[in-house]
Design an enzyme around this catalytic site. Structure first.
Site, PDB file in Angstrom:
ATOM      1  NE  ARG A  82      -2.541   0.928   3.520  1.00  0.00           N
ATOM      2  CZ  ARG A  82      -3.212   0.642   4.636  1.00  0.00           C
ATOM      3  NH1 ARG A  82      -4.472   0.221   4.571  1.00  0.00           N
ATOM      4  NH2 ARG A  82      -2.643   0.754   5.815  1.00  0.00           N
ATOM      5  CE  LYS A 184      -2.162   4.606   7.325  1.00  0.00           C
ATOM      6  NZ  LYS A 184      -3.358   5.212   7.885  1.00  0.00           N
ATOM      7  CD  GLU A 220     -11.582   5.792   4.704  1.00  0.00           C
ATOM      8  OE1 GLU A 220     -11.113   4.916   5.430  1.00  0.00           O
ATOM      9  OE2 GLU A 220     -10.971   6.249   3.732  1.00  0.00           O
TER      10      GLU A 220
END
Ligand code: PLP
Ligand code: COI
Length: 341
Positions: A82, A184, A220
């Site tokens: 990721r 992220k 989210e």
């Protein structure tokens, strides 16, 4: 190895400086071999890419002490992959994934005295991060980067641990369609700070972000994905290209299906249908699974049938199975556990 004298069970989710951190520098198109250092400070140009244009990304994973006394990490290869996606989206150089996982192992080993004991309720949080370190004044990527990993022992992300929390439907958006919500990037969190402070001031624990295009679908929270359970025990998680692909959520969907024999669905979830679910939780490395008892939508309260006192029964089973896998009391699927020592 003697553990540090820390009151593990009293830990919240905060920063405690540990002994060693990993540092590698990227210069002239290559990463150096990296070192473990005692120096917890960072010295960079006043004009560094990260300081001017927020060129940074990070990861979060944990090390656990298992029932039989080993130190392990949970699926670090997925964090490495990721972070590769984050770097590519932010024009940052990728730190090779195999070296990434090895660096996590080395840092955790070097800070083994800070890995909380089995059963203490605490874990060692691992924070890998990268930033543009060389000077940039025109808007462009930096030429030099630093990749670092530090660790800090932590307790529960939400005060009260497994007690259900109250969240509100946010008026502010977290991530644009086709923006950076799926990686992220530090910038995703900077823009959420105003909103989390405002939520806390108004008595809410977190914000439920909706899809910015239509504001009808659940995305989210600021630091975790949603997980819902229907009245007939199907586990449902929102699908969207602008949410972070949570490793915990992906693991829980597997656990629900393969360990608990539950039906699972990854699909769009409309705000309007949330009141029909039996249980709701927030899932992530920091959050583990934190049950949501109440969702407030501009004065209208959606009270989950599981209530404000404890986790719902399916959430509890998922929680127990996932943490059992992480702490070695339940056999893990092949490749999920990286033994450190
Ligand atoms: N969503 C956001 C915005 C996060 O910051 C995190 C934390 O990493 C998650 C979801 C959960 O992801 P993971 O389970 O990989 O920790
Ligand atoms: C994590 O769960 O690791 C995160 O990075 C979330 C953050 C809000 C602490």
């Amino acid at each position: 190895m003697e553990k540090k004298n820390i009151d593990w069970s009293a830990l919240g989710f905060g920063y405690i400086q540990t002994d060693k951190r990993f540092v590698s520098n990227y210069k002239n198109g290559a990463w150096d071999e990296g070192v473990l250092t005692d120096d917890a400070t960072v010295v960079i140009s006043e004009c560094a890419g990260v300081l001017q244009y927020s060129q940074s990304c990070f990861e979060g994973l944990k090390a656990y002490t298992t029932q039989d006394g080993h130190i392990v990490c949970f699926r670090p290869d997925l964090n490495a992959s990721r972070m590769k996606d984050s770097c590519e989206r932010l024009e940052m150089p990728v730190f090779p994934e195999d070296r990434w996982v090895q660096a996590v192992v080395d840092v955790v080993k070097a800070n083994a005295a800070y890995v909380p004991p089995y059963g203490s309720g605490a874990t060692l949080y691992i924070r890998p991060y990268m930033f543009g370190s060389s000077a940039v004044i025109g808007v462009k990527p930096a030429e030099e980067y630093q990749f670092r990993i530090f660790t800090t022992p932590v307790g529960p992300y939400f005060k009260g641990g497994a007690k259900p929390i109250t969240i509100r439907v946010s008026d502010v958006d977290r991530a644009a369609p086709r923006g950076t919500g799926h990686i992220k990037a530090g910038l995703n969190y900077a823009m959420s700070l105003y909103n989390i402070v405002d939520a806390h001031n108004k008595g809410f624990d977190e914000n439920m972000y909706l899809d910015p295009a239509t504001r009808t679908k659940v995305e989210e929270t600021g630091g975790a994905n949603f997980l819902f359970v229907t009245k007939d025990n199907t586990v449902v998680t929102p699908k969207s290209s602008s949410i972070l692909p949570s490793i915990t959520r992906r693991s829980l969907l597997y656990v629900a299906k393969e360990y608990l024999g539950l039906k699972t669905e990854e699909r769009e979830v409309y705000l309007d249908e949330v009141r029909d679910f039996a249980e709701c939780g927030l899932c992530g490395t920091a959050a583990v699974i934190s049950p949501v008892g109440k969702i407030v939508d501009h004065g209208k309260e959606i009270c989950m049938p599981s209530g404000m006192n404890e986790m719902g029964p399916v959430t509890k089973k998922l929680y127990d199975t996932l943490t059992g896998i992480q702490m070695g009391s339940i056999e893990a699927p092949e490749g999920w556990i990286k033994v450190i020592e």
